[in-house]
Design a protein around this motif. Structure first.
Motif, PDB file in Angstrom:
ATOM      1  N   GLU A  95      -4.933   2.968   6.095  1.00  0.00           N
ATOM      2  CA  GLU A  95      -5.142   1.750   5.278  1.00  0.00           C
ATOM      3  C   GLU A  95      -6.079   1.840   4.135  1.00  0.00           C
ATOM      4  O   GLU A  95      -6.249   0.868   3.222  1.00  0.00           O
ATOM      5  CB  GLU A  95      -5.758   0.705   6.361  1.00  0.00           C
ATOM      6  N   THR A 148       0.778   4.990  -5.440  1.00  0.00           N
ATOM      7  CA  THR A 148       0.976   4.504  -6.745  1.00  0.00           C
ATOM      8  C   THR A 148       1.882   5.124  -7.428  1.00  0.00           C
ATOM      9  O   THR A 148       2.469   6.295  -7.141  1.00  0.00           O
ATOM     10  CB  THR A 148      -0.393   4.417  -7.620  1.00  0.00           C
ATOM     11  N   MET A 202      -3.396   4.264  -0.838  1.00  0.00           N
ATOM     12  CA  MET A 202      -2.340   3.483  -1.653  1.00  0.00           C
ATOM     13  C   MET A 202      -1.611   4.510  -2.272  1.00  0.00           C
ATOM     14  O   MET A 202      -2.001   5.185  -3.103  1.00  0.00           O
ATOM     15  CB  MET A 202      -3.098   2.210  -2.454  1.00  0.00           C
ATOM     16  N   LYS A 226      -2.111  -4.802  -7.050  1.00  0.00           N
ATOM     17  CA  LYS A 226      -0.977  -3.714  -6.712  1.00  0.00           C
ATOM     18  C   LYS A 226       0.275  -4.860  -6.444  1.00  0.00           C
ATOM     19  O   LYS A 226       1.395  -4.572  -7.027  1.00  0.00           O
ATOM     20  CB  LYS A 226      -1.183  -2.850  -5.790  1.00  0.00           C
ATOM     21  N   LYS A 241       0.866  -1.204   0.033  1.00  0.00           N
ATOM     22  CA  LYS A 241      -0.131  -0.014  -0.047  1.00  0.00           C
ATOM     23  C   LYS A 241       0.907   1.341  -0.032  1.00  0.00           C
ATOM     24  O   LYS A 241       0.194   2.457  -0.414  1.00  0.00           O
ATOM     25  CB  LYS A 241      -1.109  -0.048   1.240  1.00  0.00           C
ATOM     26  N   ARG A 248       1.532   7.571   4.202  1.00  0.00           N
ATOM     27  CA  ARG A 248      -0.042   7.554   4.312  1.00  0.00           C
ATOM     28  C   ARG A 248      -0.521   8.153   5.477  1.00  0.00           C
ATOM     29  O   ARG A 248      -1.403   8.838   5.456  1.00  0.00           O
ATOM     30  CB  ARG A 248      -0.230   6.201   4.179  1.00  0.00           C
ATOM     31  N   MET A 270     -10.515  -1.260  -1.325  1.00  0.00           N
ATOM     32  CA  MET A 270      -9.180  -1.412  -1.107  1.00  0.00           C
ATOM     33  C   MET A 270      -8.737  -2.730  -1.276  1.00  0.00           C
ATOM     34  O   MET A 270      -7.584  -2.950  -1.596  1.00  0.00           O
ATOM     35  CB  MET A 270      -8.564  -0.651   0.124  1.00  0.00           C
ATOM     36  N   VAL A 327      -5.372  -4.058  -3.635  1.00  0.00           N
ATOM     37  CA  VAL A 327      -4.270  -4.489  -3.094  1.00  0.00           C
ATOM     38  C   VAL A 327      -3.743  -5.688  -3.710  1.00  0.00           C
ATOM     39  O   VAL A 327      -2.419  -5.850  -4.036  1.00  0.00           O
ATOM     40  CB  VAL A 327      -4.333  -4.819  -1.592  1.00  0.00           C
TER      41      VAL A 327
END
Length: 479
Positions: A181, A186, A184, A349, A157, A163, A342, A346
């Motif tokens: 949480e 990117t 994320m 990703k 993440k 974050r 999410m 995940v």
């Protein structure tokens, strides 16, 4: 020539086929040294491919020294002494048998790869407008503060510390409550779009997408083999009655949108529509993918709150990119989604890269949240607004039409009849000028009377000459 095309069409990519036809013609003596080759338009028509495909082949041949380009005259066969030693003009060139069975495209990238002097296709900020020395100092500080930053991976993440700071940023700036949480990191907004497309749509699904829209987003969803239904965007937003009908009848999986200083138009969807769109998304279980690349690049009044702000049921996925105006080389964007959404993103990703590089995240964290950078962003808005006004003043005598945007990096310009954006682009490239033709921003592959001009990347002292060449090319096109 046609036989050469047909013989290889089943085995070669379009670009490679055009390249091979030209090479074969030179090797066979069809075109001799110093001889003019077919124009881009002529060869595209003969081979029934797009002109950018032909142009890409010519550019590759020019890079390899096989052909030379002459301003306003076209492409010519280079002298044998000037060409690469590996090409024999009398014998078949060596080609590898292993080739891809699939053709993927990134039409905007095809244009960006063409080297020109006057670049108005890149929606990036000119590096001279960014505090590069300040960033360099921060990079050194990152290694001092995090000596093991290159010795470990980030989490999927993203870095927890970054974050956490971003949740505070969203709360302070827009009143959006988020848990770390639900964020994320990117590698740019482009990756975020790709992750979402693979997490939430499958072959045969229907999606809604703005018309016009960000060109690479079209290409991403096309690769997913989905049914794309366009939704017209205007300076006033969307036709909500029509949009609700589409949601009811088409049952789309998601609606990809760029509602703030939209790329390419610069339009901003008003607050009442944002609230109604969230309600519709809940009613028809349609995910809203809100891509906000230019949210912080406003002139004057701040833009409305994101749709994510009004979402209470988790149907909005918010993409916020910082790359454009902080440090494009870092490629940092953030994807915000509620837990249920999410959870689906995940794993995608993890399969993609297992996490954005930790070093770029740490550099961004130290750099972005500094008071120096935040002060610079305010000055950057002023600089961009002045560039926009300069380009508008240069275009004013043409009589071309556009809506002056309240932010962003682009002008969406309508050309008068009978001008064709594709034909104009070919002339402009010969004059070393690039822009984005409207057709590649259109899910229906039309809008050939529109062009996107970016005022942010071209050096200010070259803008007058670049726009002048564009206008001159347009005049030649209609003569």
């Amino acid at each position: 020539m046609q036989s050469s095309w047909e013989a290889g069409s089943g085995k070669r990519t379009l670009h490679q086929s055009v390249y091979d036809v030209i090479i074969e013609g030179i090797q066979s003596g069809k075109w001799g040294e110093h001889e003019r080759l077919p124009s881009v338009r002529q060869l595209a028509e003969e081979m029934q491919v797009h002109r950018l495909t032909v142009l890409k082949a010519y550019q590759r041949l020019q890079d390899e020294g096989v052909v030379v380009s002459k301003y306003k005259s076209g492409y010519f066969v280079a002298p044998a002494s000037q060409g690469p030693a590996g090409i024999n003009r009398k014998e078949q060139a060596w080609t590898y048998r292993a080739k891809s069975q699939y053709i993927h495209r990134s039409r905007l990238s095809d244009i960006h790869r063409i080297q020109v002097e006057y670049q108005m296709s890149e929606a990036l900020i000119n590096p001279n407008l960014l505090p590069n020395a300040f960033l360099s100092n921060h990079v050194k500080q990152v290694f001092d503060k995090y000596p093991r930053v290159l010795s470990t991976y980030s989490s999927v993440k993203g870095d927890p510390e970054l974050r956490e700071e971003l949740t505070q940023y969203f709360m302070q700036k827009q009143g959006i409550s988020l848990h770390p949480e639900e964020l994320m990191i990117t590698t740019g907004s482009q990756q975020a779009i790709d992750l979402i497309s693979r997490a939430f749509v499958k072959s045969g699904d229907t999606i809604l997408i703005e018309r016009p829209t960000y060109s690479p987003a079209i290409d991403v969803f096309v690769q997913q083999n989905v049914k794309i239904v366009p939704v017209e965007i205007t300076p006033m937003g969307y036709d909500l009655d029509r949009l609700e009908q589409l949601m009811r009848d088409e049952k789309p999986s998601l609606f990809y949108m760029n509602p703030t200083f939209q790329n390419p138009t610069g339009y901003t969807v008003p607050v009442p529509q944002r609230k109604q769109l969230v309600e519709m998304a809940e009613r028809y279980a349609c995910i809203l993918v809100e891509d906000e690349v230019y949210h912080d690049m406003y002139f004057g009044a701040m833009p409305p709150a994101p749709m994510f702000y009004y979402d209470t049921e988790g149907y909005v996925i918010h993409i916020r990119s910082f790359s454009k105006y902080v440090a494009p080389g870092l490629r940092i964007s953030v994807l915000a989604a509620r837990p249920e959404m999410m959870q689906a993103i995940v794993p995608v990703k993890a399969l993609s890269d297992n996490g954005t590089p930790l070093l770029t995240q740490k550099i961004f964290q130290q750099y972005f949240f500094s008071s120096r950078l935040q002060n610079h962003v305010a000055k950057l808005r002023t600089a961009l607004e002045l560039r926009k006004e300069k380009m508008e003043a240069l275009l004013a005598p043409t009589g071309w039409k556009w809506n002056s945007p309240g932010g962003g990096l682009n002008l969406w310009v309508q050309l008068p009849e009978p001008l064709s954006a594709d034909a104009l682009l070919q002339r402009c490239l010969q004059a070393s000028v690039a822009f984005v033709p409207g057709r590649i921003c259109d899910p229906l592959d039309a809008m050939d009377s529109w062009i996107r001009l970016s005022y942010s990347f071209i050096p200010e002292d070259r803008m007058e000459e670049g726009v002048g060449r564009l206008i001159a090319a347009a005049h030649r096109e209609v003569m």
